[in-house]
Design an enzyme around this catalytic site. Structure first.
Site, PDB file in Angstrom:
ATOM      1  N   LYS A 126       0.849  -1.189   0.000  1.00  0.00           N
ATOM      2  CA  LYS A 126       0.000   0.000   0.000  1.00  0.00           C
ATOM      3  C   LYS A 126       0.886   1.239   0.000  1.00  0.00           C
ATOM      4  O   LYS A 126       1.693   1.437   0.904  1.00  0.00           O
ATOM      5  CB  LYS A 126      -0.899  -0.013   1.232  1.00  0.00           C
ATOM      6  CG  LYS A 126      -1.833   1.192   1.312  1.00  0.00           C
ATOM      7  CD  LYS A 126      -2.807   1.048   2.460  1.00  0.00           C
ATOM      8  CE  LYS A 126      -3.664   2.293   2.598  1.00  0.00           C
ATOM      9  NZ  LYS A 126      -4.586   2.192   3.741  1.00  0.00           N
ATOM     10  N   LYS A 157      -2.263  -1.598  -3.808  1.00  0.00           N
ATOM     11  CA  LYS A 157      -3.120  -0.405  -3.769  1.00  0.00           C
ATOM     12  C   LYS A 157      -2.279   0.850  -3.832  1.00  0.00           C
ATOM     13  O   LYS A 157      -1.299   0.928  -3.085  1.00  0.00           O
ATOM     14  CB  LYS A 157      -3.901  -0.447  -2.456  1.00  0.00           C
ATOM     15  CG  LYS A 157      -4.757   0.760  -2.186  1.00  0.00           C
ATOM     16  CD  LYS A 157      -5.385   0.663  -0.827  1.00  0.00           C
ATOM     17  CE  LYS A 157      -6.063   1.980  -0.530  1.00  0.00           C
ATOM     18  NZ  LYS A 157      -6.333   2.178   0.844  1.00  0.00           N
TER      19      LYS A 157
END
Ligand code: PBG
Ligand code: ZN
Length: 328
Positions: free
Chosen positions: A196, A249
């Site tokens: 992330k 992400k």
């Protein structure tokens, strides 16, 4: 190897039926996960200004929405909560009667055949908007991990099907796995936000979840956008600690990372097409600068082509309707 004029790649492109037959990547409803924002109250459905078509909903409306999502053939939702009260420790995150816990119970009571995934982090619940406990301006790792494990267990107790830690603290997957197992939830999978990035694309989400930090940013725990080898180290850690599904992400600007992670681990891999990716396509579509539907599908197919098995996207309902239309 053959050459022109024997080889003519256009031969397979003239006929639309043949084009369909040789297509390598096909978006399916089973690829989609729809994010939802739930808040206290009744009969509330408030559109998020920076995310047209996305709403904060009270639980009663959320349940209706989940039925619609299921009826469209989307297999799963991921829930984000806006709590009644925020405090320094994010107490409502692990309160058995917190907004998410109540929402899960309501969905599970009324909607069959829909998987409920829960985002596990503290930033929606802390008064300072950070993802963990603070000591001054430092986000404490190990103390936060204990609370995340507690949060995960409370989601499982409420009926969550999959736990998705998004906090990026070190060691949280192992701690969550251990806590879930200890409480008898050995069969609840963990979908970890393994890779992330500290991304500008989360801007609209922070309006939606009301989780903008009151000072500083998330660069002390989320990854530097310039790094790729580090993504492998992050994924490695989560796989070792027991993650069942690993997520990258954002998605669109990180297709190289999705590809690398899928190649390296051959694990079920998720990608999150985040709020900013959605809002940019929406905004340009509303201005008639691009064909929104066409670019939506192109962006999703690209994420799948890169290696994602599932895609968290605010376009899930639109994509499902599109799939129904073209495959009728
Ligand atoms: C919570 C969380 C965030 C997102 C998912 N879980 C925000 C953040 O890290 O700041 C972003 C999702 C999106 O932008 O759509 N930690
Ligand atoms: Zn967070």
């Amino acid at each position: 190897m053959s050459f022109y004029p024997t080889l003519r790649l256009r031969r397979l492109r003239y006929n639309p039926i043949l084009r369909d037959m040789v297509r390598e990547t096909e978006l399916q409803k089973n690829d989609l996960i729809y994010p939802l924002f739930v808040r206290p109250g009744e009969n509330i459905k408030t559109e998020i200004k920076s995310m047209p078509g996305v709403f904060q909903m009270s639980i009663d409306i959320l349940v209706k929405e989940c039925k619609e999502v299921r009826d469209l053939g989307i297999p799963a939702v991921i829930l984000f909560g806006i709590p009644e009260h925020k405090d320094e420790k994010g107490s409502e995150a692990y309160d058995p009667n917190g907004i998410i816990q109540r929402a899960i119970r309501a969905i599970k009571a009324e909607v069959k055949d829909l998987l409920v995934i829960t985002d596990v982090c503290l930033c929606e619940y802390t008064s300072h908007g950070h993802c963990g406990l603070l000591n001054g301006e430092e986000i404490l790792n190990d103390e936060t991990v204990s609370l995340l494990a507690k949060e995960a267990v409370s989601h499982a107790e409420a009926g969550a099907d999959i736990i998705a830690p998004s906090d990026m603290m070190d060691g949280r997957v192992a701690a969550i796995r251990k806590a879930l197992d200890y409480k008898g939830f050995q069969n609840i999978p963990i979908m970890s936000y393994a890779v992330k990035y500290a991304s500008g694309y989360y801007g609209p989400f922070r309006d939606a979840a009301e989780s903008t930090p009151t000072f500083g940013d998330r660069r002390s725990h989320q990854m530097d956008v310039a790094n790729s080898n580090e993504a492998i180290r992050e994924a490695d850690l989560d796989v070792d600690e027991g993650a069942d599904i690993i997520m990258v992400k954002p998605a669109g600007a990180y297709l190289d990372i999705i590809y690398r992670v899928k190649e390296e681990y051959q694990m079920p891999t998720a990608a999150y097409q985040v709020s900013g990716e959605y809002s940019m396509i929406k905004a340009a579509g509303q201005l008639d600068w691009i064909d929104e539907e066409r670019v939506m599908i192109e962006s999703l197919v690209a994420i799948k082509r890169a290696g994602a098995d599932m895609i968290l996207t605010y376009f899930a309902k639109d994509a499902a309707k599109y799939i129904d239309r073209i495959r009728k």
